[in-house]
Design a protein around this motif. Structure first.
Motif, PDB file in Angstrom:
ATOM      1  N   ILE B  12       0.842  -1.201   0.000  1.00 25.18           N
ATOM      2  CA  ILE B  12       0.000   0.000   0.000  1.00 25.18           C
ATOM      3  C   ILE B  12       0.879   1.254   0.000  1.00 25.18           C
ATOM      4  CG2 ILE B  12      -1.642   1.341   1.394  1.00 25.18           C
ATOM      5  CD1 ILE B  12      -2.950  -1.324   2.188  1.00 25.18           C
ATOM      6  N   ARG B  16       0.846   4.107  -2.962  1.00 25.84           N
ATOM      7  CA  ARG B  16       0.583   5.526  -2.681  1.00 25.84           C
ATOM      8  C   ARG B  16       1.758   6.399  -3.116  1.00 25.84           C
ATOM      9  NH1 ARG B  16      -2.279   4.467   3.211  1.00 25.84           N
ATOM     10  NH2 ARG B  16      -4.395   4.124   2.406  1.00 25.84           N
ATOM     11  N   TRP B  40      -6.871  -5.427  -5.708  1.00 24.48           N
ATOM     12  CA  TRP B  40      -7.487  -5.335  -4.383  1.00 24.48           C
ATOM     13  C   TRP B  40      -6.647  -4.417  -3.475  1.00 24.48           C
ATOM     14  CZ3 TRP B  40     -11.831  -5.531  -2.015  1.00 24.48           C
ATOM     15  CH2 TRP B  40     -11.899  -5.683  -0.627  1.00 24.48           C
ATOM     16  N   LYS B  43      -7.462  -0.998  -4.272  1.00 23.30           N
ATOM     17  CA  LYS B  43      -8.720  -0.598  -3.623  1.00 23.30           C
ATOM     18  C   LYS B  43      -8.479  -0.243  -2.160  1.00 23.30           C
ATOM     19  CE  LYS B  43     -12.564  -3.062  -4.553  1.00 23.30           C
ATOM     20  NZ  LYS B  43     -13.611  -2.242  -5.201  1.00 23.30           N
ATOM     21  N   LYS B  44      -7.594  -1.013  -1.514  1.00 23.31           N
ATOM     22  CA  LYS B  44      -7.283  -0.718  -0.114  1.00 23.31           C
ATOM     23  C   LYS B  44      -6.537   0.613   0.017  1.00 23.31           C
ATOM     24  CE  LYS B  44      -7.687  -4.809   2.485  1.00 23.31           C
ATOM     25  NZ  LYS B  44      -7.263  -5.447   3.732  1.00 23.31           N
ATOM     26  N   ALA B  45      -5.561   0.811  -0.868  1.00 22.62           N
ATOM     27  CA  ALA B  45      -4.741   2.023  -0.783  1.00 22.62           C
ATOM     28  C   ALA B  45      -5.574   3.280  -1.014  1.00 22.62           C
ATOM     29  CB  ALA B  45      -3.591   1.953  -1.780  1.00 22.62           C
ATOM     30  N   PHE B  46      -6.567   3.158  -1.911  1.00 22.99           N
ATOM     31  CA  PHE B  46      -7.323   4.352  -2.308  1.00 22.99           C
ATOM     32  C   PHE B  46      -8.785   4.292  -1.852  1.00 22.99           C
ATOM     33  CE2 PHE B  46      -3.859   3.516  -5.373  1.00 22.99           C
ATOM     34  CZ  PHE B  46      -3.049   4.574  -5.006  1.00 22.99           C
ATOM     35  N   PHE B  47      -9.032   3.519  -0.818  1.00 19.24           N
ATOM     36  CA  PHE B  47     -10.329   3.489  -0.148  1.00 19.24           C
ATOM     37  C   PHE B  47     -11.493   3.120  -1.075  1.00 19.24           C
ATOM     38  CE2 PHE B  47      -7.475   6.014   2.421  1.00 19.24           C
ATOM     39  CZ  PHE B  47      -7.666   5.455   3.676  1.00 19.24           C
ATOM     40  N   GLY B  48     -11.298   2.038  -1.817  1.00 20.01           N
ATOM     41  CA  GLY B  48     -12.431   1.459  -2.526  1.00 20.01           C
ATOM     42  C   GLY B  48     -12.458   1.679  -4.025  1.00 20.01           C
TER      43      GLY B  48
END
Lengths: 401, 266
Positions: B12, B16, B40, B43-48
């Motif tokens: 992550i 970022r 996935w 998605k976690k790094a950028f909140f969905g």
């Protein structure tokens, strides 16, 4: 537990062979790979070498030397990520790349050659990188008929070198990676030796986390649902919801209202966690925060020890410096001591410039940023120097208060 | 055991950094387990929401299950999907019969090159891992590609302490490898922990399963009875068979993979 191990030492002292041996004896080589390497050895008219498990560039095989660092993993009592690094001076930047994440270093010294140029340089560099745990393998014992006196002679010589870098009480292991002695299996050919094999020494390593003050490095700000989420990593310490914090060099204060991850909210986050926070202030990328009662201190000047891998730098030059997520312009204000990276000896006081492969203690004058003394908070006490590309790396020795 | 949380945290952080450092990143998705896990992680790094395009390189030789999986998940995860194809070569009928090296270079590398050029992407996120192949073990997290798309593996950047080299002058783009430090076993344990969708071809049918997915003519099965993710995890703990043993292009000749990758192959 995952332990990162880097194998260092002079060219041809057997670093790649030692890792190949560890992989082979620990049964970590995939099916067909041994046969594939036998075929390659025949094609290149060479004898089978354990090093060929690591050296996968055709140039590495042709030239019989490691060019770039390789990462492999194998299991003992710990799970090891082992990094092979090249032993040639021209590939020092690859050596540092490989060594920068290591918890443990293994210095390989060939029994029939003893200390050579890169033995000293690699020892100096792992010391600079702050790697505290070190084992020495006196390799190629087969070439000196497994004699104890030969081992003792080199051991004394290397112990003296290491002591000059602050390494005392280091374990020395007589071995032969090629023949498999005392690497993964105990050797019957050196009954005079009662110490650990290399794998026993590594299996005995325990890593402990020290408690340090909170430091959180800001990477970016995202808009998530109507929240401005400040993303970054907890570099040290613990961050809790409700904490009163201050960000530097932006000099903004606020309260941690939320700690966010995709799945929801957290009460706290620990060192290493990549998280998002919502706070009652707006810091920027490059800021570092800490608790109001133990805040990071922004500085415009600090003393560092750095090694230069590319180009040369002069007193008065302006280069880019990166620490954490912060990038600043900085001036080489004063080169205090030029250091021979092979021996650690001071070569000159207050010289005008340093060249490739030399190290120095340098006074940097910078745009405001947060750095910490490397010995206090290493995560924010190390930096790289950039001139179009990454040209050097160093650690922070002193920050004026 | 490697802690999945540590692996995830690092990935992550890298994603970022890439998003902060580059103007036009994109992520490559083969629809396989590694790149799906990478999406996935995005998605976690950028909140969905994955905030950049997802590129699928379509050689037209992929398994039909891969196309179905792609279309379903692209919709479910709301991806901005770009399907990149070398239409000219496809029209000319280029295929594995022309040689695996030539086919991979034309249908994969060339298709990718055109796609990057058209969209002016300056960073490409790829799900390669060190433990997959000796050549991939030599990679950096941020790996520049020069004006000819080439990987100058003899002169790779200094990369220490998460200070990745992101300057792109005179470079076509930078390859970003957020899961370089993961092992195959870690990916499957993560798939299990996060309950991620995977292509059913990974599960054993009649004593065979695919361990690595590629183009239909060049990808073969391994002997296996692993019918669930749990069974795959158990199998990987004891296996001595190489992950890419079923991928023909790696094995055509010694150093084919190095040559493919030097030219810009993934």
């Amino acid at each position: 537990m995952n332990v990162n191990v880097v194998i260092v030492g002079h060219v041809d002292h057997g670093k790649s062979t030692l890792i190949g041996r560890l992989l082979y004896d620990s049964d970590s080589i995939t099916e067909g790979r041994v046969e594939e390497i036998q075929r390659l050895a025949e094609e290149y008219k060479r004898r089978f070498e354990f090093a060929y498990f690591l050296d996968s560039f055709d140039d590495e095989l042709k030239e019989e030397r490691t060019i770039d660092t390789t990462g492999v993993m194998f299991k003992g009592k710990n799970l090891y990520s082992v990094t092979d690094v090249p032993g040639h001076k021209e590939f020092i930047k690859n050596m540092l790349t490989g060594a920068s994440h290591a918890d443990v270093a293994v210095l390989v010294v060939a029994a029939e050659e003893g200390i050579q140029e890169q033995t000293g340089r690699h020892a100096f560099l792992i010391h600079m990188l702050g790697i505290k745990r070190l084992f020495v393998v006196i390799n190629k014992m087969d070439a000196v008929d497994y004699r104890e006196e030969a081992f003792q002679d080199i051991k004394n010589e290397v112990a003296q070198l290491l002591a000059s870098f602050g390494y005392h009480h280091v374990d020395f292991i007589p071995g032969s990676a090629m023949e498999g002695d005392n690497i993964y299996k105990r050797s019957k050919r050196m009954e005079w030796y009662h110490g650990h094999t290399l794998i026993e020494a590594l299996d005995g390593v325990k890593l402990s986390k020290q408690s340090k003050p909170l430091r959180f490095a800001v990477q970016d700000t995202y808009l998530v649902d109507s929240d401005k989420v400040i993303v970054g990593r907890v570099e040290s310490g613990t961050l809790r919801r409700g904490d009163e914090v201050v960000f530097h060099p932006s000099e903004v204060k606020g309260k941690i209202e939320k700690i966010k991850i995709l799945e929801g909210e957290l009460e706290k986050a620990e060192a290493g966690d990549s998280i998002g926070i919502v706070a009652s202030c707006e810091p920027k990328r490059g800021d570092v925060c800490g608790l109001v009662e133990n805040p990071p201190v922004p500085t415009e000047e600090f003393l560092g020890e750095a090694v230069l891998l590319d180009n040369s730098v002069r007193k008065g030059d302006v280069v880019e410096l990166r620490c954490g997520t912060r990038r600043v312009k900085c001036e080489i204000k004063e080169i205090q001591e030029k250091i021979n990276s092979e021996t650690g000896e001071v070569m000159a006081k207050y010289p005008d410039y340093i060249s490739q492969h030399e190290a120095a203690t340098i006074l940097f004058a910078t745009e405001p940023l947060v750095v910490e003394k490397f010995s206090d908070i290493p995560e924010l006490g190390r930096f790289v120097l950039v001139q179009d590309r990454n040209i050097g790396a160093g650690v922070v020795l002193e920050v004026p208060k | 055991m490697l802690e999945l949380k540590d692996l995830e945290n690092r990935s992550i952080y890298i994603l970022r950094e890439a998003y902060a450092e580059f103007k036009r990143p994109a992520v490559l998705w083969s629809t396989g387990k590694d790149s799906t896990a990478t999406l996935w992680l995005c998605k976690k790094a950028f909140f969905g929401k994955i905030p950049f395009p997802v590129i699928h390189i379509d050689t037209t030789y992929k398994f039909k299950q891969m196309y179905a999986f792609r279309n379903n998940l692209a919709k479910e995860w709301g991806m901005n999907l770009i399907v990149a194809r070398n239409e000219e070569a496809i029209k000319e009928g280029v295929g594995p019969k022309d040689g695996k090296f030539e086919c991979c270079t034309s249908l994969k590398t060339q298709a990718l090159m055109s796609c990057l050029e058209e969209n002016r992407f300056d960073a490409l996120i790829l799900a390669i891992r060190r433990d997959e192949h000796g050549i991939r073990a030599k990679e950096r997290y941020f790996s520049p590609r020069d004006e000819d798309f080439k990987w100058n593996y003899k002169d790779q950047p200094l990369e220490m302490w998460d200070q990745y080299q992101s300057t792109t002058e005179d470079k076509t783009h930078t390859r970003v490898h957020p899961i370089l430090h993961w092992r195959e076993l870690d990916v499957w344990e993560y798939v299990k922990q996060e309950n991620l969708p995977v292509n059913p071809m990974y599960f054993a049918k009649d004593g065979k399963r695919y361990r690595s997915l590629g183009c239909e003519p060049c990808t073969s099965t391994i002997d296996s009875d692993a019918k669930t993710i749990e069974e795959i995890v158990e199998e990987l703990k004891v296996t001595k068979i190489a992950e890419r043993s079923g991928r023909a292009q790696d094995k055509e000749k010694a150093f084919t993979m190095q040559k493919l990758r030097a030219l810009g192959y993934m």
